[in-house]
Write a protein that holds these residues in place. Structure first.
Motif, PDB file in Angstrom:
ATOM      1  N   ASP A 106     -50.216 -87.876 -56.692  1.00 40.16           N
ATOM      2  CA  ASP A 106     -49.094 -87.501 -55.828  1.00 40.16           C
ATOM      3  C   ASP A 106     -49.500 -87.558 -54.365  1.00 40.16           C
ATOM      4  O   ASP A 106     -48.738 -88.002 -53.509  1.00 40.16           O
ATOM      5  CB  ASP A 106     -48.574 -86.108 -56.186  1.00 40.16           C
ATOM      6  N   SER A 107     -50.703 -87.105 -54.087  1.00 35.90           N
ATOM      7  CA  SER A 107     -51.201 -87.141 -52.718  1.00 35.90           C
ATOM      8  C   SER A 107     -51.338 -88.578 -52.223  1.00 35.90           C
ATOM      9  O   SER A 107     -51.005 -88.887 -51.082  1.00 35.90           O
ATOM     10  CB  SER A 107     -52.542 -86.423 -52.651  1.00 35.90           C
ATOM     11  N   ASN A 148     -40.274 -92.099 -59.154  1.00 34.49           N
ATOM     12  CA  ASN A 148     -40.878 -92.783 -58.000  1.00 34.49           C
ATOM     13  C   ASN A 148     -42.352 -93.102 -58.210  1.00 34.49           C
ATOM     14  O   ASN A 148     -43.128 -93.105 -57.278  1.00 34.49           O
ATOM     15  CB  ASN A 148     -40.699 -91.957 -56.727  1.00 34.49           C
ATOM     16  N   GLN A 149     -42.732 -93.338 -59.431  1.00 33.30           N
ATOM     17  CA  GLN A 149     -44.107 -93.668 -59.783  1.00 33.30           C
ATOM     18  C   GLN A 149     -44.321 -95.175 -59.594  1.00 33.30           C
ATOM     19  O   GLN A 149     -43.735 -95.964 -60.309  1.00 33.30           O
ATOM     20  CB  GLN A 149     -44.361 -93.267 -61.233  1.00 33.30           C
ATOM     21  N   ILE A 197     -49.640 -91.217 -53.212  1.00 28.85           N
ATOM     22  CA  ILE A 197     -48.306 -91.784 -53.009  1.00 28.85           C
ATOM     23  C   ILE A 197     -47.661 -91.205 -51.745  1.00 28.85           C
ATOM     24  O   ILE A 197     -47.034 -91.922 -50.976  1.00 28.85           O
ATOM     25  CB  ILE A 197     -47.431 -91.540 -54.255  1.00 28.85           C
ATOM     26  N   GLU A 198     -47.842 -89.913 -51.529  1.00 33.11           N
ATOM     27  CA  GLU A 198     -47.207 -89.256 -50.381  1.00 33.11           C
ATOM     28  C   GLU A 198     -47.928 -89.540 -49.067  1.00 33.11           C
ATOM     29  O   GLU A 198     -47.304 -89.802 -48.048  1.00 33.11           O
ATOM     30  CB  GLU A 198     -47.152 -87.755 -50.613  1.00 33.11           C
ATOM     31  N   ASN A 199     -49.263 -89.484 -49.088  1.00 29.95           N
ATOM     32  CA  ASN A 199     -50.022 -89.556 -47.839  1.00 29.95           C
ATOM     33  C   ASN A 199     -50.589 -90.923 -47.492  1.00 29.95           C
ATOM     34  O   ASN A 199     -50.999 -91.139 -46.357  1.00 29.95           O
ATOM     35  CB  ASN A 199     -51.169 -88.544 -47.877  1.00 29.95           C
ATOM     36  N   CYS A 248     -58.998 -85.322 -51.804  1.00 32.20           N
ATOM     37  CA  CYS A 248     -58.289 -84.465 -52.768  1.00 32.20           C
ATOM     38  C   CYS A 248     -59.255 -83.535 -53.489  1.00 32.20           C
ATOM     39  O   CYS A 248     -58.940 -82.370 -53.735  1.00 32.20           O
ATOM     40  CB  CYS A 248     -57.535 -85.319 -53.785  1.00 32.20           C
ATOM     41  N   PRO A 266     -49.142 -94.265 -48.658  1.00 30.88           N
ATOM     42  CA  PRO A 266     -48.349 -95.303 -49.318  1.00 30.88           C
ATOM     43  C   PRO A 266     -48.700 -96.714 -48.844  1.00 30.88           C
ATOM     44  O   PRO A 266     -48.527 -97.675 -49.592  1.00 30.88           O
ATOM     45  CB  PRO A 266     -46.902 -94.938 -48.958  1.00 30.88           C
TER      46      PRO A 266
END
Length: 156
Positions: free
Chosen positions: A46-47, A9-10, A49-51, A107, A53
């Motif tokens: 990751d943060s 999911n990159q 992409i998750e937080n 972050c 998008p």
């Protein structure tokens, strides 16, 4: 956007990942004297992409603009030329990378190494709180604001 998504999911390809790491290092450079990491060494991806998008398509557009301004060689330029390219682009587009920078800062100040350097435990503030920093009921912290006086114009 889905054409770049891989098995993990990159949403970024290798070139974009390299640029993001270089840019994060420009936003917060490493401080070896104080043993502080750079922005590129914290877990921002990751943060992001998750937080956030909703910011990915704008970020991808900004990466393209940076690459176009340097004829596709931003990552390979010497650091001083990268800084100059970013400076020139920010003159034309003052909001360039603002959301990304805010995310990097967020972050960064959650990273255990940075928190330890600041003398804080690497944990959420609640439920324990940070009672050793602010005493309950100590309103003396408001004195500078009170002493400043009014900062508004009186209505007529």
């Amino acid at each position: 956007m889905s054409e770049n998504i891989t098995v993990n999911n990159q949403p970024f390809d290798e070139a974009e990942l390299s640029m993001l790491n270089v840019l994060a290092g420009h936003i917060i450079p490493e401080d070896s004297e104080r043993n502080l990491p750079s922005g590129s060494s914290v877990a921002f991806l990751d943060s992001l992409i998750e937080n956030a998008p909703h910011t990915l398509s704008q970020l991808k557009d900004e990466l393209i603009r940076i690459e176009q301004s340097t004829n596709g060689s931003f990552v390979n330029l010497p650091r001083s030329e990268q800084v100059q390219a970013l400076t020139n682009l920010r003159i034309e587009q003052p909001d360039l990378l603002n959301r990304f920078a805010i995310h990097i800062y967020s972050c960064y100040y959650q990273d255990p190494r940075v928190l330890a350097h600041l003398g804080m435990e690497a944990r959420a503030p609640f439920p324990k709180g940070y009672t050793d920093k602010i005493l309950r009921g100590d309103l003396s912290l408001l004195d500078p604001v009170r002493n400043r006086g009014p900062i508004w114009r009186p209505a007529e």
